[in-house]
Motif scaffolding. Structure first.
Motif, short mmCIF file in Angstrom:
data_model
loop_
_atom_site.label_atom_id
_atom_site.label_comp_id
_atom_site.label_asym_id
_atom_site.label_seq_id
_atom_site.Cartn_x
_atom_site.Cartn_y
_atom_site.Cartn_z
N GLN A 53 0.85 -1.18 0.00
CA GLN A 53 0.00 0.00 0.00
C GLN A 53 0.88 1.22 0.00
N PRO A 54 0.38 2.33 -0.52
CA PRO A 54 1.22 3.53 -0.55
C PRO A 54 1.64 3.91 0.86
N ALA A 55 2.88 4.34 1.02
CA ALA A 55 3.33 4.78 2.33
C ALA A 55 2.70 6.14 2.62
N SER A 56 2.16 6.31 3.82
CA SER A 56 1.51 7.57 4.19
C SER A 56 2.56 8.58 4.62
N ALA A 57 2.15 9.83 4.75
CA ALA A 57 3.06 10.86 5.24
C ALA A 57 3.55 10.47 6.63
N PHE A 58 2.70 9.82 7.40
CA PHE A 58 3.08 9.38 8.73
C PHE A 58 4.20 8.32 8.67
N ASP A 59 4.03 7.36 7.76
CA ASP A 59 5.07 6.33 7.59
C ASP A 59 6.40 6.97 7.18
N GLN A 60 6.28 7.93 6.26
CA GLN A 60 7.52 8.57 5.78
C GLN A 60 8.16 9.37 6.91
N GLY A 61 7.33 9.95 7.76
CA GLY A 61 7.84 10.67 8.92
C GLY A 61 8.57 9.73 9.87
N ARG A 62 8.04 8.50 10.02
CA ARG A 62 8.72 7.55 10.90
C ARG A 62 10.08 7.16 10.33
N VAL A 63 10.15 7.03 9.00
CA VAL A 63 11.44 6.72 8.38
C VAL A 63 12.43 7.84 8.68
N ALA A 64 11.98 9.10 8.49
CA ALA A 64 12.87 10.23 8.74
C ALA A 64 13.36 10.22 10.18
N GLN A 65 12.44 9.89 11.10
CA GLN A 65 12.82 9.85 12.52
C GLN A 65 13.87 8.78 12.80
N ILE A 66 13.64 7.62 12.19
CA ILE A 66 14.59 6.52 12.39
C ILE A 66 15.96 6.92 11.86
N MET A 67 15.98 7.56 10.71
CA MET A 67 17.27 7.93 10.14
C MET A 67 17.97 8.98 11.00
N GLN A 68 17.18 9.88 11.58
CA GLN A 68 17.79 10.87 12.49
C GLN A 68 18.36 10.19 13.72
N ARG A 69 17.63 9.20 14.22
CA ARG A 69 18.11 8.48 15.40
C ARG A 69 19.43 7.76 15.08
N THR A 70 19.50 7.13 13.89
CA THR A 70 20.74 6.45 13.51
C THR A 70 21.88 7.46 13.41
N GLU A 71 21.58 8.60 12.79
CA GLU A 71 22.64 9.61 12.66
C GLU A 71 23.16 10.05 14.01
N ARG A 72 22.25 10.19 14.98
CA ARG A 72 22.68 10.60 16.32
C ARG A 72 23.50 9.51 17.00
N GLN A 73 23.20 8.26 16.63
CA GLN A 73 23.94 7.14 17.23
C GLN A 73 25.41 7.14 16.82
N ILE A 74 25.68 7.72 15.65
CA ILE A 74 27.04 7.62 15.10
C ILE A 74 27.95 8.61 15.81
N GLN A 75 28.86 8.06 16.59
CA GLN A 75 29.73 8.88 17.42
C GLN A 75 31.08 9.13 16.75
N ARG A 76 31.50 8.17 15.99
CA ARG A 76 32.84 8.25 15.41
C ARG A 76 32.86 9.29 14.29
N GLN A 77 33.94 10.06 14.25
CA GLN A 77 34.01 11.12 13.26
C GLN A 77 35.36 11.18 12.58
N ALA A 78 35.34 11.65 11.35
CA ALA A 78 36.59 11.93 10.65
C ALA A 78 36.44 13.28 9.99
N THR A 79 37.40 14.16 10.21
CA THR A 79 37.39 15.45 9.52
C THR A 79 38.03 15.24 8.15
N THR A 80 37.37 15.75 7.12
CA THR A 80 37.90 15.50 5.77
C THR A 80 38.20 16.78 5.00
#
Ligand SMILES: Cc1cc2nc3c(=O)[nH]c(=O)nc-3n(C[C@H](O)[C@H](O)[C@H](O)COP(=O)(O)OP(=O)(O)OC[C@H]3O[C@@H](n4cnc5c(N)ncnc54)[C@H](O)[C@@H]3O)c2cc1C
Ligand code: SF4
Ligand code: SF4
Ligand code: FES
Lengths: 375, 285
Positions: free
Chosen positions: A217-244
């Protein structure tokens, strides 16, 4: 609409988790061999799979410099483990590949190219970092002056199903390298795993076809919002950094730095980092004769700049010390690659950090070299 | 790609697939070094090479080596290769006989910039087997002698036995090419100069505004050549060197020949010094 017709390209749809099996079945029936992550001998590796139950369900990865452990979890995610020691390069750029067979005919030789009867491959669960690594190997093998036809054929036929990361390992640093955790494009399908369903982006005609007869079924705006939230959470989880921002020059300015000796004192020159790295592309050739000498095979095999023989010339070895070999590897990855191909050779997958037996961490060594100044 | 094309098996001709070539002649040069004339059997095989390019010679079951083409580019059908017996493959090349077949692919690599040398003085500085990739330059100059200004060869070897093509020197001189030969260690037969090649710079005069330098030899020698040339105010972009690294593919795929940002096989082996200055001669780089 609950689809039995396939969704159009660039649509985003919602699937029940079990329905993913139908997608795999469709790919299988279309002639693809399915390759995906699966648990073997205590590690997540890539191998032929046929069923979604073979995915690493109920496992998570605990990684740090020099170690990678699989832990049992109660989670029922199919794609909860990030990347193991294998990468997709072993399918596009196989570790062993016959290039030719030479036949003796009388006094001379004829050279015959081998027949490639390998099936097209469908990669199930490609992480964004690894998708970028494939693009980087495309630069090497198909976008240069001379194409590698073996890679090109495997690549053209490959189907790519991305799994956006809903969790990251402590070794991950894709956010620094701008390669993840979400894949922007370049896939046939890209899924994000929610607790009870998959949100699926259709990236190509082939991706759309793989959903023929599948309930969606088509993903709703709500579903897409949950995806965005999950991706933000993953980004916050990433602690290791490299300056480039100061690369490549930072490393060119430190070619003669004594700090390379300090790394060399720990480095075993085992080449693990080059084996696990999804972008490393060096190879050598081997000759295999049959007992009568009537025919020989020429095989291309993975090589590593950490192997002493790699730089052998008769007049001496051009990189005789571990110091020079580690410097070559890191300077190539993070600096020379940018001059050669217009982007870094590192996607921040963290494999070399986890799989280094002595825990050498490319991000820490980069910071150390930066703080020590030019030399 | 269509569904059926995806599933069909395919024969994949690798760019590293050699083509059979026949040994037409073998000429011993000095101890442990001979020149092999090779000709592709296939009339459709590549014909034509530029001075400074190299071929990959394949002995099935043994391996493949990069060898410079050392003959006259005006007669490209039969290509000469001066081979020093250094290891397993080159020693096996040394056991070849006339009419034997080998695998050959090439020519590869970026050549010497002959066009830039036209109308200018050309200084060829080389040591030992490094004269091989420069011999096509010399033969090309002889063909079109009037297109070039003064042409001067500084050539050196460790001992008199390490010198190549000595029997041709007279012909080269007769064509108006100056030759300055020296050896590091002389023996009783040697009547010429003694000393390392860069020393030869002290015996010559050159017009720094109008000279190109082409150099091939051990890297340490080329370093001194560059130093001496620059000390005589020859600009960096008038100095060309031919580099050597382990090579497995010659087509930019195997990764072996990299030095910093360059692939010697595809961007070299001939480089303008100003292009590689930052990396050239860096210790173990
Ligand atoms: C562009 C180029 C041009 C060359 N031109 C000539 C020439 O005109 N005449 C000549 O005699 N030699 C030339 N060489 C060197 C020649 O390729 C090596 O001597 C040869 O590869 C040694 O192989 P081997 O198996 O006999 O020796 P081994 O020492 O057993 O070599 C094993 C492997 O090491 C590598 N290797 C060893 N020495 C060298 C080397 N010097 N350069 C590159 N790879 C090496 C090769 O990959 C070889 O397969 C050239 C090299 C390059 C890169
Ligand atoms: S580096 Fe980023 S994209 Fe790769 S596995 Fe980790 S989180 Fe995912
Ligand atoms: S260098 Fe390390 S972190 Fe970077 S892409 Fe290779 S394995 Fe991954
Ligand atoms: S010899 Fe293989 S990349 Fe240059």
């Amino acid at each position: 609409m609950v689809g039995s017709t396939a969704p159009r390209v660039s649509a985003t749809v919602l699937l029940a988790k079990s329905v993913l099996q139908r997608v795999l079945d469709n790919l299988h029936e279309g002639g693809f061999q399915l390759i995906g992550p699966t648990v073997r001998d205590g590690a997540v590796i890539l191998d032929a799979i046929r069923n979604i139950s073979e995915l690493p369900i109920g496992w998570s990865l605990e990684q740090k410099a020099g170690s990678s452990r699989l832990l049992r979890t109660h989670a029922t995610d199919y794609f909860g483990c990030t990347v193991g020691p294998h990468s997709w390069k072993r399918y596009l750029f196989p570790p062993h590949l016959d290039l030719l067979i030479a036949h003796r005919n009388g006094e001379g030789w004829t050279f015959e190219p081998p027949l490639d009867d390998s099936p097209p491959l469908a990669f199930i669960g490609v992480r964004s970092c690894d998708l970028h690594a494939i693009a980087i190997q495309d630069d090497v093998f198909v976008n240069g002056a001379v194409r590698d036809p073996h890679y090109a054929r495997r690549r053209e036929r490959a189907f790519i199903l991305v799994a956006n990361c809903n969790t990251a390992a402590t070794t991950c640093f894709c956010t620094s390298m701008k390669t993840g955790p979400r894949a922007p494009s370049g896939f046939d399908l890209a899924l994000t795993e929610l607790p009870e369903s998959f949100v699926l982006e259709i990236g190509s005609e082939a991706g759309s076809n793989a959903l023929a007869g599948v309930d969606w079924q088509p993903a709703s705006a709500f579903d897409q919002g949950r995806v965005a939230q999950i991706m933000q959470r993953t980004e916050r989880q990433i602690q290791r950094q490299a300056t480039t921002s100061d690369l490549p020059q930072l490393l060119y300015d430190r070619i003669d730095h004594p700090y390379w000796e300090a790394i060399a004192a720990r480095c075993l020159s085992c080449g693990n980092c080059t084996l696990v790295c999804p972008t490393c592309f060096c190879s050598t050739v081997e000759e295999h004769s049959d007992l009568t000498g009537a025919s020989t095979r020429r095989t291309r095999v993975w090589d590593s700049c950490f192997i002493l023989d790699f730089s052998h010339v008769h007049s001496g070895n051009s990189r005789p010390t571990i110091k020079s070999r580690y410097r070559q590897w890191m300077t190539h990855k993070l600096a020379a690659w940018i001059d050669q191909f217009g982007r870094s050779g590192c996607v921040g997958c963290g494999r070399c950090i986890a799989w280094c037996p002595v825990g050498i961490d490319i991000t820490e060594e980069l910071s150390a070299l930066r703080s020590l100044g030019a030399r | 790609m269509s569904q059926t094309a995806m599933l069909e098996p395919a024969i994949i001709a690798d760019p590293m697939l050699p083509s059979p070539a026949v040994v037409r002649a073998i000429r011993p040069e000095t101890y442990g070094i001979s020149t092999f004339s090779l000709e592709y059997l296939d009339p459709a095989a590549p014909a034509g090479f530029a001075p400074g390019q190299f071929n990959m010679i394949h002995l099935p079951g043994l391996g493949e080596v990069a060898i410079s083409i050392c003959s006259d580019p005006n007669t490209p059908k039969v290509m000469e290769h001066t081979v020093r017996y250094a290891g397993s493959v080159t020693r096996a090349i040394g056991r070849l006989k006339v009419d034997d077949t080998v695998g050959l692919r090439g020519p590869y690599g970026n050549p010497w910039p002959m066009q830039l040398a036209e109308g200018k003085d050309l200084m060829i500085v080389s040591g030992g087997i490094g004269l091989a990739p420069l011999r096509p330059v010399i033969l090309e100059v002889i063909h079109r002698r009037s297109s070039f200004g003064r042409v001067l060869i500084l050539y050196g070897g460790r001992t008199p036995q390490d010198l190549l093509y000595t029997s041709e020197f007279e012909r080269w001189q007769d064509s108006g090419i100056e030759i300055n030969v020296s050896v590091d260690r002389a023996d009783e037969t040697w009547k010429g100069q003694v000393g390392v090649i860069p020393m030869a710079f002290y015996r010559i005069r050159l017009d720094h505004r109008n000279t190109l330098v082409f150099s091939c030899g051990p890297e340490i020698m080329m370093r001194f050549v560059i130093y001496e040339a620059m000390a005589r105010r020859i600009p960096k972009d008038a100095i060309y060197v031919s580099m050597e690294r382990n090579m497995k593919c010659a087509i930019g795929l195997c990764g072996h020949c990299q030095v910093g940002p360059v692939f010697i096989c595809k961007q070299g082996p001939v480089f303008r010094f100003s292009e590689i200055e930052a990396f050239f001669g860096r210790e173990e780089f």
